[in-house]
Design a protein around this motif. Structure first.
Motif, PDB file in Angstrom:
ATOM      1  N   MET A   1       0.810  -1.208   0.000  1.00  0.00           N
ATOM      2  CA  MET A   1       0.000   0.000   0.000  1.00  0.00           C
ATOM      3  C   MET A   1       0.851   1.269   0.000  1.00  0.00           C
ATOM      4  O   MET A   1       1.983   1.279   0.462  1.00  0.00           O
ATOM      5  N   ARG A   2       0.254   2.370  -0.494  1.00  0.00           N
ATOM      6  CA  ARG A   2       0.893   3.687  -0.425  1.00  0.00           C
ATOM      7  C   ARG A   2       0.701   4.316   0.951  1.00  0.00           C
ATOM      8  O   ARG A   2       1.464   5.201   1.340  1.00  0.00           O
ATOM      9  N   THR A   3      -0.342   3.902   1.661  1.00  0.00           N
ATOM     10  CA  THR A   3      -0.581   4.391   3.021  1.00  0.00           C
ATOM     11  C   THR A   3      -0.628   3.192   3.964  1.00  0.00           C
ATOM     12  O   THR A   3      -0.984   2.080   3.561  1.00  0.00           O
ATOM     13  N   ALA A   4      -0.289   3.437   5.223  1.00  0.00           N
ATOM     14  CA  ALA A   4      -0.169   2.339   6.181  1.00  0.00           C
ATOM     15  C   ALA A   4      -1.532   1.758   6.562  1.00  0.00           C
ATOM     16  O   ALA A   4      -2.568   2.412   6.455  1.00  0.00           O
ATOM     17  N   TYR A   5      -1.495   0.515   7.024  1.00  0.00           N
ATOM     18  CA  TYR A   5      -2.698  -0.138   7.538  1.00  0.00           C
ATOM     19  C   TYR A   5      -3.124   0.513   8.850  1.00  0.00           C
ATOM     20  O   TYR A   5      -2.276   0.983   9.632  1.00  0.00           O
TER      21      TYR A   5
END
Length: 533
Positions: free
Chosen positions: A296-300
């Protein structure tokens, strides 16, 4: 000359006009479609009349991505789908061993666990599986297919110890003492899974025949084998030699195995022979969003440093795409996360830019589960087709909310945005991850409801006709077969399905209740629903 005239029902052509009164089939192909009188005039003096009895005839469904061999293998495995506890899993495995009288040291392959659905909310360990049996090597496969657990006997068989290192793009979990827990992810799990002894050929061949019937029961006549390994070649050769394939199977090989497979199966490369075609290349760029391994480009949510991880390096992805472009051969890339999608799109753009006249290879982004809506315009520009696993909305929608939050989860499988951009897309079920139930998938795309009844991404709902196009005419386009399949038009193959109701006339909520009554491949019935079903 054999002719069949279908009438007295709704005939959805997926063309313009969209409906017809009658259809004439001859020797596996469509001869005429239109008004009843006109079609009768096109028929010879002797033809069989098929009364649809008010039911609906339309093009059969095209599976845009699944694992045909893997689905067949799953029919030989013990399922723990629906298990709620570790104890449930143990009991099902133990019962399977007892009922089949399996001798010690025989492998037990288990499918369908989902840690998100377990009360323990975590993955089992080797010790948990040892309680089911310590005398049988056991592998427990996650429902996503991207991770799983081996028991102690299996670890010993595979030579996995505290010193074993995971390959790039994979993980071998170890406890505080440095011993393997049995749990693995991605490239590590998949590489060891390949080393498990195969069942007997006769067992597999029978399972493959059964798998065909299952696909046909869902109205599918073209199916994909999304990762053809060289170990499968002999089985496919046996199927073809015995003319046992009734469905068209399009198989994709890994870049590393393609040369060997293409040499052994030369008559199948880029063309059907005995219903089998080698369609091109397959690469894997990341993992599974429900296991938090999609890149992903952003964190979980709740894990600020976890972005998932890639399965391949940028240079290897670029080289694979370059090879496909150079050879004019299609390439499919497994991409769940938006970072993986970006890696693929950058590789396609660069490879295309290096050529004066790039070939039309119709690259496919398999799953495109979390592709960003900001990435879709570039996909359209590059001609990259998304094949959405849109049934995730129902099966794992609530898990996506937990992993990504409401806003990001609402944008999974952004079919409506793709449609507004004029970007064609297909749908699939990734069998054996879930059953290849096309009408359930249509229902998911139109309603976008999770298992709790939540509407997840109302703005990404599409209408029923658009959903049907994704599993017919767009599926044919993905396979470069739009001139042969996907709609009811003179000259095309008579690949058709008879449904209990017209999907365009029923309420959106009722779509999943429509039954497949009959599936027809090139004019021949390969599935017919029995009264007791």
């Amino acid at each position: 000359m054999r002719q069949k005239l279908y009438w007295n029902g709704t005939i959805l052509t997926m063309e313009t006009p969209s409906c017809a009164q009658a259809l004439l089939e001859q020797d596996g192909k469509i001869v005429a479609v239109g008004a009843l009188d006109e079609v009768r005039q096109a028929a010879g003096t002797h033809f069989e009349c098929v009364d649809l009895q008010g039911h609906t005839l339309m093009p059969s469904f095209i599976d845009a991505h699944s694992h045909f061999m893997g689905y067949a293998m799953s029919l030989l495995q013990v399922s723990v789908e629906g298990a709620h506890t570790f104890s449930d899993i143990q009991k099902r495995i133990a019962a399977f061993i007892e009922n089949r009288h399996l001798p010690d040291n025989q492998w037990v392959i288990v499918k369908g666990y989902d840690h998100n659905a377990l009360d323990e909310q975590t993955h089992p360990t080797r010790e948990i599986l040892d309680e089911a049996s310590s005398g049988h090597p056991i592998v427990l496969q996650h429902r996503s297919g991207h991770n799983g657990v081996f028991n102690t006997a299996a670890l010993n068989f595979l030579g996995i110890t505290r010193s074993s290192m995971a390959p790039a793009g994979g993980k071998i979990e170890k406890d505080e003492a440095g011993e393997p827990t049995g749990y693995m992810e991605e490239n590590a799990f998949l590489s060891y899974l390949k080393q498990i002894p195969m069942p007997q050929s006769e067992e597999i061949l029978n399972a493959l025949k059964q798998a065909q019937k299952r696909y046909a029961s869902y109205g599918i006549t073209t199916v994909q084998d999304g990762y053809l390994m060289k170990e499968m070649v002999g089985l496919y050769q046996m199927l073809c030699t015995s003319h046992a394939l009734e469905l068209d199977v399009v198989a994709y090989a890994g870049v590393e195995d393609y040369g060997t497979i293409a040499t052994q199966m030369a008559k199948h490369v880029d063309q059907y022979s005995d219903h089998l075609k080698i369609g091109g290349y397959k690469i894997f760029l990341d993992g599974s969003p429900q296991s938090r391994t999609a890149w992903m480009r952003t964190a979980y949510v709740g894990q600020e440093e976890n972005f998932g991880y890639p399965s391949m390096m940028d240079k290897d992805v670029l080289n694979a795409v370059r090879r496909a472009m150079r050879e004019g051969r299609q390439i499919l890339a497994h991409c769940n996360g938006d970072a993986a999608a970006q890696q693929y799109l950058q590789a396609v753009a660069r490879a295309m830019g290096e050529l004066d006249d790039a070939p039309d290879i119709r690259p496919v982004m398999i799953h495109a589960q979390l592709v960003g809506t900001d990435q879709l315009p570039l996909m359209r520009e590059l001609g990259v087709l998304p094949s959405f696993f849109i049934a995730h909305v129902y099966h794992w929608g609530e898990v996506h909310v937990q992993n990504f939050g409401d806003l990001r989860a609402s944008k999974i499988s952004p079919a409506q945005t793709a449609m507004r951009l004029g970007l064609p897309f297909t749908f699939h079920q990734d069998a054996p991850v879930i059953e290849p139930d096309m009408m359930e998938t249509v229902w998911c795309a139109v309603n976008r409801k999770t298992k709790t009844g939540r509407i997840l991404g109302e703005e990404e709902r599409i209408d029923t006709l658009a959903a049907l196009k994704a599993i017919t005419i767009h599926g044919a386009y993905q396979y470069f077969e739009e001139n042969r399949k996907g709609s009811l038009k003179p000259g095309k193959l008579a690949d058709m399905v008879i449904l209990s109701q017209n999907p365009l006339d029923v309420p959106a909520e009722a779509l999943k209740n429509i039954e497949v009554l009959e599936t027809i491949k090139e004019g021949r019935t390969i599935y017919q629903k029995r009264a007791a079903e």
